[in-house]
Design an enzyme around this catalytic site. Structure first.
Site, short mmCIF file in Angstrom:
data_model
loop_
_atom_site.label_atom_id
_atom_site.label_comp_id
_atom_site.label_asym_id
_atom_site.label_seq_id
_atom_site.Cartn_x
_atom_site.Cartn_y
_atom_site.Cartn_z
CG ASP A 49 10.15 -1.56 5.17
OD1 ASP A 49 10.70 -1.13 4.15
OD2 ASP A 49 9.06 -2.17 5.16
CB THR A 90 8.54 -4.15 1.35
OG1 THR A 90 8.83 -2.78 1.61
CG2 THR A 90 8.24 -4.85 2.65
#
Length: 556
Positions: A49, A90
């Site tokens: 991430d 995300t």
């Protein structure tokens, strides 16, 4: 006599040639058949991430031999890999990696977005038709129902008549639910608060497996409630900025953004486990849990290929708080490298070296902290929409007699009320253009596009191409705004993401293991190419909405 000898020689030669030819053909056929059957026992899909590509090159000399370096030297490195859509966040990132397409097709247009059909804001993985498993909170009310197409793991499950197993793991719910696809056997995410547990949803199961319950009571979460010190001598972290600076946020209870981080909340082993996510220990407990899943779920132990999806989320939390140039982000990646080495070692031991395939990428990149860029005399800045709210409201009232013509502003998109536009006898296309021109006059705006432009044109490069790939006709807005490079709507410390700018789109893409060549390329690859590449390797159908293409130079 000479004629006879010549005849015999020619007969023998032709016979031998035929045997060699047939043998060669047979060997070739065997090789082809073997190649078709040579599939990995396990595919491991890793998403880091908020990982910029330059985190590989900046910190390379600090990495050990068994993590990032092993994947690069023994695998394939796509150096010019990009997201080909925006917003870069995300939810859309994980969906695009695993579906082989963009928000225009898979429908995950943000982490949250305004649902213009139901007039409400929705969460990409939220689903209140299911309940939590492993906690009494509502943190498990999740499913992948808003993702409109299949993932590569869905296709693998279908290909194996559902015998191949899929397990998805992440600190963030969306980092597990979306990569797991619609058919995952299980998806697990970490619920912090005062519990510190891995949980799930009744979409997947009615209760946690014994091994998960045992992990939750093992004290693993408590063991990571500890002071955060650097894994190496901080004086060697010359690839990042000063430890104490004005560009970083603070942990609760701290007066300076410096090592060691040992706030009361971080040290308390009885509550506030959410804080683990904002340290590299969140990645470590993710690796621990993934290795446990590998063992207890017996992944890669039979003839049907299994799929393990892992998302390392702490890198995003740390980047948001401290920024991309911080000692904290450097230490987080050095620790992640060690966790990757542990994971690869476990795969070697449990599945077998050379019997599994790994890909590693990211869900988005990140921008340098604009205050830092400004201090370096680089154009950058911040956008405060409240300062232009009055000006834009005055424009709406003057132009249309009402502000109600705009229903929602989110993800840098403006949603119009088409019913009011119709009642005012106005043309939607013209209203879109009028609002676009108004916003184009604001100092922080780089460019503006309308929904009509997204419908009517087919862009093939540049910012409009990226925007169009992120534009879903049923879900996206009427006017799309693009901020100037280096400008963000965020706090004055830490980094963020979401734009179509190259610092948010350029991310790593590594392939490693069975069926993967050794090498690298600087030719452009795009995130939707990942799932088709893995599908081609496995010999399975591409995900149902796939728009990417296999990266042929990666495959043996």
């Amino acid at each position: 006599m000479d004629f006879t000898r010549c005849f015999v020689f020619r007969f023998v030669f032709i016979g031998l040639f035929s045997v060699f030819t047939l043998t060669g053909q047979k060997k070739s056929k065997v090789e082809d058949d073997t190649h078709l059957r040579a599939k990995p026992k396990l595919v491991v899909g890793i998403v880091v991430d908020q990982m910029r590509y330059d985190y590989i090159t900046r910190f390379y000399n600090h990495y050990g031999e068994g993590g990032f370096k092993r994947m690069i030297t023994e695998g394939f490195n796509c150096k010019n890999n990009h997201f080909n859509y925006a917003p870069t966040s995300t939810g859309p990132g994980h969906a695009s990696v695993h579906t082989g397409t963009t928000p225009a097709t898979h429908g995950i247009i943000g982490n949250n977005w305004y649902d213009k059909e139901n007039d409400e804001t929705v969460y990409c993985a939220g689903d209140d038709s299911y309940t939590s498993v492993g906690t009494t909170s509502d943190a498990g009310q999740m499913s992948p129902h808003r993702m409109r197409v299949t993932t590569v793991s869905d296709e693998l499950r279908l290909h194996t008549q559902m015998r191949g197993k899929t397990i998805a793991i992440a600190l963030k719910d969306r980092g597990a639910v979306i990569p797991g696809g619609h058919t995952a056997n299980a998806a697990y995410w970490f619920y912090g608060d005062n519990e510190g547990k891995w949980i799930s949803s009744t979409y997947y199961m009615s209760e946690l497996p014994t091994w998960v319950a045992d992990f939750n009571t093992s004290g693993a979460a408590q063991s990571y409630k500890r002071a955060w010190t650097t894994i190496k001598d901080i004086s060697t972290y010359t690839e990042s900025g000063p430890d104490n600076n004005a560009y970083e946020g603070l942990l609760e209870g701290e007066s300076a953004p410096t090592f060691p981080h040992n706030s009361t909340n971080l040290l308390d082993k009885d509550k506030n486990f959410e804080i683990i996510k904002g340290t590299p220990f969140g990645n470590s407990i993710t690796a621990d849990f993934a290795i446990e899943a590998l063992d207890k779920e017996e992944l890669g132990m039979d003839e049907d290929t299994d799929f393990l999806a892992i998302s390392f989320s702490s890198t995003d939390y740390v980047g948001h708080k401290y920024g991309v140039n911080s000692k904290e982000i450097q230490d987080t990646y050095l620790r992640l490298d060690a966790d990757l080495e542990r994971l690869l070692t476990a795969l070697d031991k449990k599945v077998g070296e050379g019997e599994y395939t790994v890909f590693l990428s990211a869900d988005h990149g990140a921008v340098e902290v604009p205050t830092y860029l400004k201090d370096m005399k680089i154009p950058a800045g911040y956008v405060d929409y409240s300062t232009i709210k009055t000006k834009f409201s005055d424009f709406l009232k003057y132009k249309y007699g009402t502000e109600d013509i705009v229903k929602n502003f989110s993800n840098l998109q403006i949603f119009l009320d088409h019913n009011i536009i119709k009642n005012l006898d106005l043309d939607v296309k013209q209203v879109q253009e009028d609002i676009a021109k108004e916003y184009l006059g604001y100092e922080f705006i780089d460019r503006v596009y309308t929904g009509d432009q997204m419908w009517q044109n087919e862009y093939t490069r540049g910012i409009p191409y990226i925007l169009q790939n992120g534009y879903n006709q049923k879900r996206s807005g009427d006017v799309l705004l693009v901020l100037k490079p280096g400008f963000i709507s965020y706090g004055k410390t830490g980094s963020t993401h979401g734009s179509p700018q190259i610092y948010d789109t350029h991310v790593p893409l590594l392939f490693f293991g069975k069926g993967i060549k050794k090498g690298s390329t600087v030719e452009r690859t795009e995130i939707p190419d990942i799932a088709p590449t893995i599908s081609a390797l496995l010999g399975i159908s591409f995900p149902s909405g796939s728009t990417g293409k296999p990266i042929s130079v990666v495959l043996q």
